[in-house]
Design a protein around this motif. Structure first.
Motif, PDB file in Angstrom:
ATOM      1  N   GLY A   1       0.784  -1.233   0.000  1.00 18.68           N
ATOM      2  CA  GLY A   1       0.000   0.000   0.000  1.00 18.68           C
ATOM      3  C   GLY A   1       0.806   1.268   0.000  1.00 18.68           C
ATOM      4  N   TRP A   2       2.109   1.193   0.368  1.00 14.04           N
ATOM      5  CA  TRP A   2       2.807   2.440   0.663  1.00 14.04           C
ATOM      6  C   TRP A   2       4.234   2.510   0.130  1.00 14.04           C
ATOM      7  N   LEU A   3       4.652   1.554  -0.706  1.00 13.85           N
ATOM      8  CA  LEU A   3       6.019   1.566  -1.217  1.00 13.85           C
ATOM      9  C   LEU A   3       6.258   2.767  -2.132  1.00 13.85           C
ATOM     10  N   SER A   4       7.315   3.521  -1.825  1.00 14.27           N
ATOM     11  CA  SER A   4       7.725   4.655  -2.657  1.00 14.27           C
ATOM     12  C   SER A   4       9.109   4.358  -3.232  1.00 14.27           C
ATOM     13  N   LEU A   5       9.233   4.466  -4.542  1.00 13.56           N
ATOM     14  CA  LEU A   5      10.509   4.283  -5.233  1.00 13.56           C
ATOM     15  C   LEU A   5      10.549   5.202  -6.450  1.00 13.56           C
ATOM     16  N   PRO A   6      11.713   5.714  -6.812  1.00 11.11           N
ATOM     17  CA  PRO A   6      11.799   6.584  -7.996  1.00 11.11           C
ATOM     18  C   PRO A   6      11.270   5.913  -9.255  1.00 11.11           C
ATOM     19  N   ALA A   7      11.530   4.611  -9.418  1.00 19.56           N
ATOM     20  CA  ALA A   7      11.068   3.929 -10.627  1.00 19.56           C
ATOM     21  C   ALA A   7       9.545   3.897 -10.706  1.00 19.56           C
ATOM     22  N   LEU A   8       8.886   3.724  -9.548  1.00 19.68           N
ATOM     23  CA  LEU A   8       7.421   3.749  -9.539  1.00 19.68           C
ATOM     24  C   LEU A   8       6.905   5.139  -9.877  1.00 19.68           C
ATOM     25  N   GLY A   9       7.591   6.165  -9.369  1.00 19.17           N
ATOM     26  CA  GLY A   9       7.199   7.525  -9.692  1.00 19.17           C
ATOM     27  C   GLY A   9       7.387   7.843 -11.155  1.00 19.17           C
ATOM     28  N   GLY A  10       8.474   7.350 -11.741  1.00 21.67           N
ATOM     29  CA  GLY A  10       8.708   7.581 -13.155  1.00 21.67           C
ATOM     30  C   GLY A  10       7.693   6.879 -14.026  1.00 21.67           C
ATOM     31  N   GLU A  11       7.278   5.685 -13.595  1.00 19.29           N
ATOM     32  CA  GLU A  11       6.278   4.929 -14.349  1.00 19.29           C
ATOM     33  C   GLU A  11       4.927   5.632 -14.335  1.00 19.29           C
ATOM     34  N   ALA A  12       4.583   6.206 -13.163  1.00 20.54           N
ATOM     35  CA  ALA A  12       3.271   6.846 -13.013  1.00 20.54           C
ATOM     36  C   ALA A  12       3.228   8.204 -13.701  1.00 20.54           C
ATOM     37  N   GLY A  13       4.399   8.828 -13.858  1.00 21.37           N
ATOM     38  CA  GLY A  13       4.412  10.182 -14.405  1.00 21.37           C
ATOM     39  C   GLY A  13       4.171  11.186 -13.290  1.00 21.37           C
ATOM     40  N   GLY A  14       4.853  12.294 -13.354  1.00 19.61           N
ATOM     41  CA  GLY A  14       4.672  13.324 -12.342  1.00 19.61           C
ATOM     42  C   GLY A  14       5.369  13.032 -11.036  1.00 19.61           C
ATOM     43  N   GLY A  15       6.157  11.947 -10.974  1.00 18.91           N
ATOM     44  CA  GLY A  15       6.932  11.668  -9.776  1.00 18.91           C
ATOM     45  C   GLY A  15       6.150  11.074  -8.624  1.00 18.91           C
ATOM     46  N   GLN A  16       4.888  10.699  -8.811  1.00 21.13           N
ATOM     47  CA  GLN A  16       4.068  10.177  -7.720  1.00 21.13           C
ATOM     48  C   GLN A  16       4.343   8.697  -7.509  1.00 21.13           C
ATOM     49  N   SER A  17       4.701   8.330  -6.296  1.00 21.86           N
ATOM     50  CA  SER A  17       4.731   6.918  -5.921  1.00 21.86           C
ATOM     51  C   SER A  17       4.364   6.830  -4.453  1.00 21.86           C
ATOM     52  N   GLY A  18       4.033   5.618  -4.012  1.00 22.56           N
ATOM     53  CA  GLY A  18       3.539   5.461  -2.655  1.00 22.56           C
ATOM     54  C   GLY A  18       2.107   5.934  -2.538  1.00 22.56           C
ATOM     55  N   ASN A  19       1.580   5.949  -1.326  1.00 26.32           N
ATOM     56  CA  ASN A  19       0.222   6.447  -1.054  1.00 26.32           C
ATOM     57  C   ASN A  19      -0.859   5.650  -1.789  1.00 26.32           C
ATOM     58  N   TYR A  20      -0.552   4.404  -2.172  1.00 24.47           N
ATOM     59  CA  TYR A  20      -1.564   3.608  -2.874  1.00 24.47           C
ATOM     60  C   TYR A  20      -2.734   3.287  -1.949  1.00 24.47           C
TER      61      TYR A  20
END
Length: 531
Positions: free
Chosen positions: A165-184
């Motif tokens: 639910g809460w993993l934050s990583l740069p690669a996840l942010g890059g995949e989502a666009g806009g740098g957002q990762s985590g907070n799922y």
């Protein structure tokens, strides 16, 4: 001995009685019809509000649930989210540290009074469970008593927990666009709130009368919804119980989380930018992997992250500057929150030693503040180091941060502050040997608010007459706020920072108090200003 014909007659009577007690009831949702059960109240269980977040949808925003053509059975709970069993809340038969639940878990439950129709326009409470963002389930909370007794709807929901639910990583942010990762997990909650907006009318609720409520991580989630622009318009009021919203260490930025979690990814045997490897990792491994060398509180970042797209500001900054979703708020704590956590601080269930007390204090307030705090809470004044630690933890992590939240929010919206204080609150949690009792410990007020059993915590059936009276008052205050935006008590005034007025709920009665700040040494904590 009864003759066979008499037995047959009694069996038929029992069957007819059961059929009368539980009758199917069908409601049409956007995805399709659901068939719930009507007994004392209407219950619709295990309704998917989003697609299963599995495979390629692991660590992605929740997607719409697929439609169904034939009526869906809603008589059983959906699966709870994958999680590690916490020792504090392990149910009979569960092993602390074991992994239970499943990734396919984005389900919610709807409880409605028997007479509800699409024209009823009843108020709605959406309940967000606690569990340190790593444990818990909507299924532990029975909303049927609240719904039927008070002519309102209750919705309970699951959301992704722990690393899922809460993993934050740069690669996840890059995949989502806009740098957002985590907070799922927070996005899951928002998806459930949007589902409520679209579907609750069919069950008898009014989407314009939704109040979010939650305890512990659920309470902190509600603070996050107040601060998140993406949650605007999804609710008209918020009840925060033991929310830790501005507690020490709870304002982790996205950048810090991404940096820390790289170690977590490498311990899984994956590179931090290898999302295919991460998505292929077994759930058990995801939830049991630790990072050596970090203290437990900083081990991993399984909680909301700030300076992010979903949460641009920390809660403290959002609240003090007025940049939040402005709705009335009920915000409260329990008098003895920290006593529950002594079991965690106690080594192998043995009494806490002065050395352990010193170490636990350092982990809570930081090494630079340890000496000051120990002077303020000398264990000899409390009888045992355990009681000193529990009191300090209550004040530092729960009571005084709640007072800070009250002061900040009250500049912009009506705030109703409260404290639950049953010195002998009903609980099934075992009292550590070096505490006089668990008192009004963390989570102890929930059975009083729901007026029903809460799995792993307490059973309403065990209440004394005085506790039932307290439960009636405590629950009624929540219900009045859900219905009107006010607790409906003549002596309960909105919070005034000059008075620090808090409504205190005890078995002896309910009354306003201006002694809360003194009781919890909040002047000391305000000067220390932990972040």
């Amino acid at each position: 001995m009864l003759c066979p014909s008499r037995l047959l007659a009694l069996s038929a009577l029992a069957f007819l009685s059961l059929a009368h007690a539980q009758q199917p009831v069908t409601v049409q949702t956007d995805q399709g019809a659901v068939v719930g059960q009507q007994a004392a109240a209407r219950t619709f269980l295990g309704i998917p509000y989003a697609a299963p977040p599995v495979g390629e949808l692991r660590w992605k925003p929740p997607q719409p649930a697929a439609a169904w053509n034939t009526p869906r059975d809603a008589s059983k709970f959906g699966g709870e989210c994958a999680q590690t069993v916490l020792a504090l809340f392990a149910l009979p038969g569960e092993t602390p540290g074991a992994v239970k639940g499943q990734e396919d878990c984005l389900y919610l439950n709807v409880y409605a009074p028997k007479g509800a129709t699409p024209a009823s326009n009843l108020p709605v409470m959406v309940w967000i469970h606690g569990g340190a963002y790593t444990a818990g389930s909507a299924n532990a909370y029975d909303g049927s008593v609240l719904a039927e007794k008070n002519n309102m709807l209750v919705v309970t929901l699951n959301y992704r927990l722990g690393a899922l639910g809460w993993l934050s990583l740069p690669a996840l942010g890059g995949e989502a666009g806009g740098g957002q990762s985590g907070n799922y997990g927070l996005m899951d909650q928002q998806a459930a709130l949007k589902w409520v907006q679209s579907n609750i009318t069919a069950f008898g609720g009014d989407p314009a009368k939704v109040t979010i409520a939650g305890e512990s991580a659920g309470g902190m989630s509600n603070c996050a919804h107040l601060a998140s622009p993406a949650s605007a318009g999804l609710f008209r009021g918020a009840i925060i119980q033991s929310g830790l919203c501005t507690s020490p260490g709870n304002s982790v930025t996205l950048a810090d989380a991404q940096n820390r979690n790289q170690k977590y990814a490498s311990n899984l045997g994956c590179k931090a930018d290898d999302l295919a490897c991460l998505r292929a990792a077994p759930v058990d491994k995801l939830l049991s992997t630790k990072v050596p060398g970090l203290r437990p509180a900083a081990n991993l970042v399984w909680s909301p992250v700030y300076a992010s797209k979903l949460l641009p500001l920390t809660l403290r900054d959002a609240f003090t500057t007025g940049q939040f979703n402005r709705v009335p708020v009920m915000n409260g704590t329990n008098h003895d929150e920290g006593r529950l956590f002594v079991s965690v601080a106690s080594p192998n269930g043995k009494p806490i030693s002065p050395v352990v007390y010193w170490g636990g204090t350092g982990l809570t307030v930081g090494a630079a503040n340890t000496t000051k705090v120990l002077r303020q809470y000398p264990y000899r004044n409390f009888g045992t180091p355990a009681l000193a630690f529990a009191t300090m933890f209550t004040d530092a992590v729960f009571s005084c941060p709640a007072l800070r939240v009250n002061a900040a929010l009250s500049k912009y919206v009506p705030v109703y502050a409260f404290e639950f204080n049953d010195p002998n609150a009903v609980t099934i949690v075992k009292t550590p040997v070096d505490l006089p009792s668990l008192g009004a410990h963390h989570s102890s007020g929930l059975a009083y608010a729901f007026q029903s059993k809460v799995d792993g915590l307490a059973d309403f059936a065990d209440f004394t007459p005085a506790q039932r009276q307290l439960s009636d008052a405590f629950s009624a205050a929540w219900v009045a706020f859900i219905k009107t935006g006010k607790p409906a008590s003549a002596d309960w005034k909105t919070f005034d920072p000059a008075q620090n007025n808090v409504q205190v709920f005890t078995p002896d009665g309910v009354r306003p108090s201006i002694l809360f700040s003194n009781d919890h040494r909040c002047n000391f904590w305000q000067e220390l200003d932990l972040k």
